[in-house]
Design an enzyme around this catalytic site. Structure first.
Site: not given
Length: 434
Positions: A189, A263, A380, A408
Site C-alpha cells: 500500500h 504510490s 491525479d 490518486h
C-alpha cells in the site's frame, strides 16, 4: 491574475502556518522543561553541523553554540538512509530566525573559538554532514521504552507505537492453503494507508479462478495498520524492505512473486525487485512518485517541493491525503498509524530515496525480464501523470495505462472490478511468457 492571487494567498497562509509552528514548537519545549524537567529534541531546530570522528561510531554535534561527542549504536541505522528534509525545510520564518541566530552567534564568538572550529572542520572535511539531535537520540536507542509525557495521550491505541510484542508485519493472506497456490502476489500500500486498501477493494472482486490459482499477500507496512510501530525506528528504506522480506518472503516461503504497489509503495516495490531480480514475475506500479531531479538541484529538497508545493489550491496540493480518504476502510488506514511512523516514512522513503530511484530503475530495465505495467489516474493531483511517463522513459518496455477521470485513489477505488480483471490478465500473460 488567478495565478498571482493563489501564489500571494499561499505565501500568506504558509507564512502564518510557519510562524504558528515556530511558536508552538518553542512553547512545547518550554512546557516540556517545566513539566518534565528536560528539553525535548525537536525537528524544528536543526543542528549546525555533525562531523564524524575518527572512531567511526561517534559524531561531534554542534548545537546552540555548544559541542558534544555522542556515541552511536552501529547496529541501528545508516545515517545515509535519513533524509535531510526531516530537519531542513526552508521557509520565511526559519530563514529569518536562522539569520538572527547566526548574527547573535557572531557577536558572541571570539577568535579562538572560531579558529578551533575551523581546525576541526579542516581535519574532518570529508565527513561533514547535517543532522538533527533527535536523529542522534534515536540512533542511540534512547527512545526505547518511551514513557508517556504530559503531551501524549496515554490510551492504549495512541501509545501503541511505543512498543510491540510482534517482530513481524501484519500480513493479510488469502488464497489456497497448504501451499497449493501456483503463484504468489504481494500487495504494497501507499502513504497513510494499510492492507485494507487492497483487501476491501480488489480481493472480493478477483475471479474464482484467480482465487484458486494465486495466494494474495497484502502487507501493512512498518508503522501502519496492524503492524508494529517501534519507537526506536526512523522508518528508513532498509528497515521497511527488511521487514517485508522477513514477514512475507521468509515467513510465507515465497520464492517467486508478482508485485502490485501503490504510490509510496512503488518505491519499496522497486527496492525489493532490485534485491530479488530473478524472483519477480511481474511488476505493477500505480502512480509511482518518481521525480527526475535536474542537475544542480538538491535531490531531497527538490522532491519535497514537488510533493509539497506550499499552495492553497488545488485542494490536493494543500492537503493531499485528507481530500481522498473518505470511505470507512480508508479512514481505518488513515488513523491506524502514528505521526512518528508517517512523518519519517514520508521523508525517508519518498524524499530520501530521490538519489536511489534512478539506479533502481536502471537495474529493473537491465536485469529484470518481467512485464512492467504502470497505471495512473488522469486527474491525479497528488502525483502527476508525468511521473509515470518519466518512469517509462527510464524503462521503455514498461506500459503506461492512464485512466480517464480517475485520481490518486479512484485509480483503484470505484473501478475495482475492472482493475481486478486487468491484474489477472497481467499475471496470466506473465505466467505464460515465463
Amino acid at each position: 491574475m488567478g495565478g498571482v492571487v493563489i501564489k500571494t494567498l499561499s505565501f500568506v497562509v504558509f507564512s502564518v502556518l510557519d510562524l504558528v509552528d515556530f511558536i508552538l514548537c518553542f512553547a512545547y519545549k518550554v512546557a516540556d522543561f517545566c513539566i518534565e524537567a528536560e528539553w525535548r529534541p525537536c525537528y524544528r531546530y536543526p543542528t549546525k553541523e555533525a562531523i564524524t570522528s575518527s572512531g567511526g561510531n561517534k559524531i561531534l554535534v554542534s548545537e546552540q553554540g555548544e559541542s558534544k561527542i555522542v556515541s552511536l549504536n552501529s547496529s541501528k541505522l545508516q545515517l545515509q538512509d535519513i533524509s535531510d528534509t526531516l530537519y531542513s525545510r526552508p521557509s520565511l520564518v526559519t530563514e529569518v530566525s536562522k539569520l538572527t541566530v547566526d548574527g547573535l552567534k557572531k557577536l558572541k564568538l571570539d577568535g579562538t573559538t572560531t579558529k578551533t572550529c575551523k581546525k576541526i572542520k579542516k581535519r574532518s572535511a570529508r565527513s561533514t554532514f547535517t543532522v538533527n539531535s533527535i536523529v542522534v537520540e534515536t540512533l542511540q536507542g534512547k527512545m526505547v521504552g518511551h514513557i508517556p509525557t504530559w503531551s501524549d495521550c496515554d490510551c492504549k491505541f495512541c501509545n501503541s507505537w511505543t512498543s510491540s510484542s510482534k517482530d513481524t508485519l501484519f500480513v493479510n493472506a488469502q488464497g489456497p492453503k497448504d501451499n497449493k497456490a501456483r503463484e504468489d502476489v504481494i500487495f504494497i500500500h501507499g502513504f497513510i494507508s494499510s492492507s485494507a486498501f487492497w483487501t476491501e477493494t480488489l480481493f472480493p472482486n478477483f475471479s474464482s479462478t484467480a482465487k484458486s490459482t494465486y495466494r494474495f499477500l497484502a502487507v501493512d507496512l512498518l508503522g501502519f495498520g496492524r503492524s508494529p510501530k517501534p519507537a526506536d525506528s526512523l522508518y528508513t528504506l532498509s528497515e521497511h524492505v527488511d521487514m517485508i522480506e522477513k514477514s512475507v518472503l521468509e515467513d510465507y516461503k515465497v520464492k517467486s512473486f508478482h508485485i502490485v504497489a501503490h504510490s509510496l509503495g512503488c518505491i519499496l516495490a522497486l527496492a525489493i525487485a532490485v534485491k530479488h531480480p530473478g524472483s519477480v514475475k511481474s511488476l505493477t506500479l500505480l502512480t509511482p512518485p518518481y521525480y527526475p531531479v535536474p542537475k544542480g538541484e538538491a535531490t531531497t529538497q527538490y522532491v519535497m517541493r514537488k510533493l509539497a508545493p506550499r499552495r492553497v489550491w488545488p485542494v490536493m496540493a494543500f492537503c493531499a491525503s485528507l481530500a481522498c480518504w473518505v470511505r470507512t476502510y480508508l479512514m481505518e488506514g488513515f488513523f491506524c498509524h502514528t505521526h512518528n511512523a508517517a512523518w519519517h516514512t514520508l521523508h525517508n522513503i519518498i524524499c530520501g530515496t530521490a538519489t536511489k530511484l534512478d539506479r533502481y530503475l536502471d537495474v529493473v530495465r537491465n536485469r529484470l525480464d518481467c512485464n512492467i505495467t504502470i497505471f495512473h489516474g488522469e486527474d491525479d493531483q497528488v502525483i502527476p501523470v508525468k511521473c509515470s511517463y518519466d518512469v517509462q522513459r527510464k524503462i521503455p518496455r514498461a506500459r503506461v495505462k492512464v485512466a480517464e477521470n480517475k485520481d490518486h485513489i479512484t485509480i483503484v477505488v470505484g473501478r475495482q472490478k475492472t482493475f481486478a480483471r486487468e491484474l489477472e490478465e497481467i499475471w496470466n500473460t506473465s505466467s505464460t511468457s515465463n
